[in-house]
Design a protein around this motif. Structure first.
Motif, mmCIF file in Angstrom:
data_model
loop_
_atom_site.group_PDB
_atom_site.id
_atom_site.type_symbol
_atom_site.label_atom_id
_atom_site.label_comp_id
_atom_site.label_asym_id
_atom_site.label_seq_id
_atom_site.Cartn_x
_atom_site.Cartn_y
_atom_site.Cartn_z
ATOM 1 N N GLY A 3 0.836 -1.197 0.000
ATOM 2 C CA GLY A 3 0.000 0.000 0.000
ATOM 3 C C GLY A 3 0.872 1.248 0.000
ATOM 4 O O GLY A 3 2.103 1.159 0.049
ATOM 5 N N ARG A 4 0.215 2.402 -0.070
ATOM 6 C CA ARG A 4 1.004 3.647 -0.059
ATOM 7 C C ARG A 4 0.195 4.820 0.493
ATOM 8 O O ARG A 4 -1.016 4.892 0.372
ATOM 9 C CB ARG A 4 1.513 3.965 -1.468
ATOM 10 C CG ARG A 4 0.536 3.700 -2.611
ATOM 11 C CD ARG A 4 -0.258 4.895 -2.938
ATOM 12 N NE ARG A 4 -0.710 4.940 -4.313
ATOM 13 C CZ ARG A 4 -1.660 5.784 -4.733
ATOM 14 N NH1 ARG A 4 -2.284 6.569 -3.897
ATOM 15 N NH2 ARG A 4 -2.007 5.808 -6.003
ATOM 16 N N PHE A 5 0.963 5.737 1.108
ATOM 17 C CA PHE A 5 0.468 7.089 1.374
ATOM 18 C C PHE A 5 0.985 7.936 0.215
ATOM 19 O O PHE A 5 2.163 7.813 -0.128
ATOM 20 C CB PHE A 5 1.098 7.697 2.626
ATOM 21 C CG PHE A 5 0.830 7.009 3.929
ATOM 22 C CD1 PHE A 5 -0.461 6.840 4.386
ATOM 23 C CD2 PHE A 5 1.885 6.596 4.736
ATOM 24 C CE1 PHE A 5 -0.701 6.243 5.624
ATOM 25 C CE2 PHE A 5 1.655 6.003 5.976
ATOM 26 C CZ PHE A 5 0.358 5.824 6.414
ATOM 27 N N ALA A 6 0.140 8.790 -0.342
ATOM 28 C CA ALA A 6 0.620 9.619 -1.457
ATOM 29 C C ALA A 6 0.184 11.073 -1.290
ATOM 30 O O ALA A 6 -0.533 11.619 -2.118
ATOM 31 C CB ALA A 6 0.101 9.045 -2.780
ATOM 32 N N PRO A 7 0.615 11.728 -0.209
ATOM 33 C CA PRO A 7 0.151 13.093 0.016
ATOM 34 C C PRO A 7 0.807 14.117 -0.920
ATOM 35 O O PRO A 7 1.951 13.944 -1.329
ATOM 36 C CB PRO A 7 0.562 13.365 1.467
ATOM 37 C CG PRO A 7 1.736 12.481 1.708
ATOM 38 C CD PRO A 7 1.509 11.252 0.874
ATOM 39 N N THR A 8 0.027 15.146 -1.223
ATOM 40 C CA THR A 8 0.541 16.290 -1.985
ATOM 41 C C THR A 8 0.979 17.341 -0.963
ATOM 42 O O THR A 8 0.155 17.757 -0.147
ATOM 43 C CB THR A 8 -0.586 16.875 -2.862
ATOM 44 O OG1 THR A 8 -1.099 15.826 -3.674
ATOM 45 C CG2 THR A 8 -0.082 18.014 -3.738
ATOM 46 N N ILE A 39 5.882 11.298 -1.764
ATOM 47 C CA ILE A 39 5.517 12.712 -1.692
ATOM 48 C C ILE A 39 5.200 13.179 -3.115
ATOM 49 O O ILE A 39 6.071 13.176 -3.993
ATOM 50 C CB ILE A 39 6.681 13.545 -1.084
ATOM 51 C CG1 ILE A 39 7.089 12.999 0.299
ATOM 52 C CG2 ILE A 39 6.306 15.020 -1.010
ATOM 53 C CD1 ILE A 39 6.042 13.131 1.392
ATOM 54 N N GLU A 40 3.946 13.563 -3.341
ATOM 55 C CA GLU A 40 3.486 13.904 -4.694
ATOM 56 C C GLU A 40 3.742 15.388 -4.977
ATOM 57 O O GLU A 40 2.833 16.219 -4.957
ATOM 58 C CB GLU A 40 2.018 13.520 -4.854
ATOM 59 C CG GLU A 40 1.829 12.024 -4.640
ATOM 60 C CD GLU A 40 0.810 11.367 -5.552
ATOM 61 O OE1 GLU A 40 -0.247 11.954 -5.803
ATOM 62 O OE2 GLU A 40 1.089 10.240 -6.019
ATOM 63 N N ASP A 41 5.015 15.665 -5.229
ATOM 64 C CA ASP A 41 5.427 17.062 -5.418
ATOM 65 C C ASP A 41 5.775 17.356 -6.880
ATOM 66 O O ASP A 41 6.598 18.209 -7.170
ATOM 67 C CB ASP A 41 6.618 17.390 -4.499
ATOM 68 C CG ASP A 41 7.804 16.460 -4.720
ATOM 69 O OD1 ASP A 41 7.678 15.509 -5.530
ATOM 70 O OD2 ASP A 41 8.861 16.672 -4.107
ATOM 71 N N ASP A 216 -13.347 11.072 -5.593
ATOM 72 C CA ASP A 216 -13.207 11.991 -6.725
ATOM 73 C C ASP A 216 -12.211 11.446 -7.744
ATOM 74 O O ASP A 216 -12.116 11.978 -8.846
ATOM 75 C CB ASP A 216 -12.798 13.398 -6.249
ATOM 76 C CG ASP A 216 -11.582 13.379 -5.336
ATOM 77 O OD1 ASP A 216 -11.319 12.342 -4.697
ATOM 78 O OD2 ASP A 216 -10.887 14.403 -5.271
ATOM 79 N N LEU A 217 -11.480 10.384 -7.385
ATOM 80 C CA LEU A 217 -10.513 9.808 -8.329
ATOM 81 C C LEU A 217 -11.024 8.513 -8.980
ATOM 82 O O LEU A 217 -10.260 7.826 -9.666
ATOM 83 C CB LEU A 217 -9.171 9.570 -7.630
ATOM 84 C CG LEU A 217 -8.470 10.884 -7.234
ATOM 85 C CD1 LEU A 217 -7.256 10.622 -6.343
ATOM 86 C CD2 LEU A 217 -8.034 11.680 -8.457
ATOM 87 N N LEU A 218 -12.324 8.214 -8.823
ATOM 88 C CA LEU A 218 -12.853 6.989 -9.447
ATOM 89 C C LEU A 218 -12.623 6.997 -10.954
ATOM 90 O O LEU A 218 -12.162 6.020 -11.545
ATOM 91 C CB LEU A 218 -14.354 6.856 -9.176
ATOM 92 C CG LEU A 218 -14.758 6.178 -7.851
ATOM 93 C CD1 LEU A 218 -16.238 6.415 -7.560
ATOM 94 C CD2 LEU A 218 -14.473 4.681 -7.904
#
Ligand code: GLU
Length: 346
Positions: A3-8, A39-41, A216-218
């Motif tokens: 799994g992942r955390f993908a914060p902006t 980190i979604e930078d 919202d990403l479906l």
């Protein structure tokens, strides 16, 4: 699985972000999976300096751990994205687009509130009907983005043109790629790679196959499934050294999309709502257990919003209660389920 955390890193995390992070963490850790941080930078204009460190500190404080000591930073991965673009070119699905946002808006059908505008295909037809003009404009240095082409729309949708997946929360999903998704930007006119491409490349390279994020990403999932298919068809080889089997034949991810969280006025929570961000909550003495307990209840991972630790939720975690109760949530200052520390911040 992984799994992942993908914060902006566009600001401090708020309750809605914690809820999404907790969902991702529970999904992975309840099954004893790896959990990675990215980190979604990639979208540099949105990045706030130092927000990534604060997010990591907040995740530690909340008791949400991950396995890669150094997270993946999209801003350091341009070479991988260039390589991915070459793979998509080999698959024959990339074309330049000279349209401005205003052109597209004027020619598009109204979107369904998830920010998606189905591209009307103007520059795809230009390339088909007037390839010389496209060559000239490129040679002349005209500003352009790059789009990925969806499969050609037939009279009726068929297996080739439809993306299907079984969402753990929203159940079976079906999107007609040419009609409901459309040719999408993979490299922007300012030269930055688009979110939709980089997420797929990163998930492949990290061996991620357990994806949890907002509903919202479906529709983006349908697009990302197509991008993934085209990448692999174009010879893309995932880089993940710690999951050799995945490198040989990447496993299709499972998806769980989460109901959205609205503020008291019915608008989706945004990072600019400072009173609900972790900086403000921590400064007011709110505890990690209070925040986790409330977010766990929003996820229906427990029946009440009472405080608890994240690791207390692992035993028996399942998506079934959320699947049975998945309308969007509104934070209501007067609801009996709203704890005082939250009501006073709303
Ligand atoms: N960075 C995205 C966000 O903060 C998550 C995207 C994803 O999970 O694919 O909403």
């Amino acid at each position: 699985m992984t799994g992942r955390f993908a914060p902006t890193p566009s600001g401090r995390m708020h309750i809605g972000n914690v809820y999404a992070m907790l969902g991702a963490w529970l999904s992975a850790r309840a099954r004893g999976e790896r959990m990675l941080l990215r980190i979604e930078d990639v979208d540099k204009p949105r990045v706030i300096a130092g927000a990534d460190r604060l997010m990591m500190d907040d995740l530690h404080w909340l008791g949400l751990d991950w396995d890669n000591a150094e997270p993946m930073f999209q801003s350091r991965r341009t070479e991988r994205y260039e390589y991915a673009l070459e793979c998509l070119r080999s698959a024959g699905v990339v074309y330049p687009c000279f349209c401005s946002r205003a052109d597209i808006r004027a020619a598009s059908a109204p979107n369904e509130g998830d920010g998606f505008m189905v591209y009307p295909g103007t520059c795809r037809r230009l390339l088909r009907d007037h390839p010389d003009e496209v060559r000239e404009r490129l040679a002349h240095g005209d500003r352009h983005s790059l789009r990925i082409a969806m499969p050609e729309a037939g009279e009726e949708a068929d297996e080739e043109t439809v993306a299907r997946f079984d969402d753990c929360v929203y159940g079976p999903q079906r999107y007609d790629l040419p009609r409901e998704v459309g040719d999408s930007v993979i490299r922007r006119a300012d030269g930055l790679f688009g979110y939709q491409l980089v997420v797929v490349v990163d998930d492949l390279d990290m061996g991620v196959d357990d994806i949890v994020r907002g509903r919202d990403l479906l529709r983006s999932t349908a697009l990302q499934m197509w991008i993934r298919r085209c990448l692999l068809a174009g010879g893309f080889e995932p880089e993940c050294d710690d999951a050799p089997a995945h490198r040989q034949s990447p496993i299709s991810p499972t998806y769980a999309h989460l109901p959205l969280i609205d503020n008291a006025a019915g608008r989706r929570l945004a990072k600019r709502e400072r009173s609900l961000d972790l900086g403000a909550l921590r400064a007011r003495g709110v505890t990690p257990e209070q925040i986790i307990g409330y977010c766990a209840w929003l996820l229906r991972a427990k029946p009440t919003p009472e405080p608890c630790r994240a690791d207390e939720l692992l035993d028996g975690f399942s998506w079934a209660p959320l699947r049975a109760d998945h309308p969007d949530r509104a934070l209501d200052p007067v609801a009996p389920t709203t704890p005082d520390w939250l009501a006073s911040a709303l």
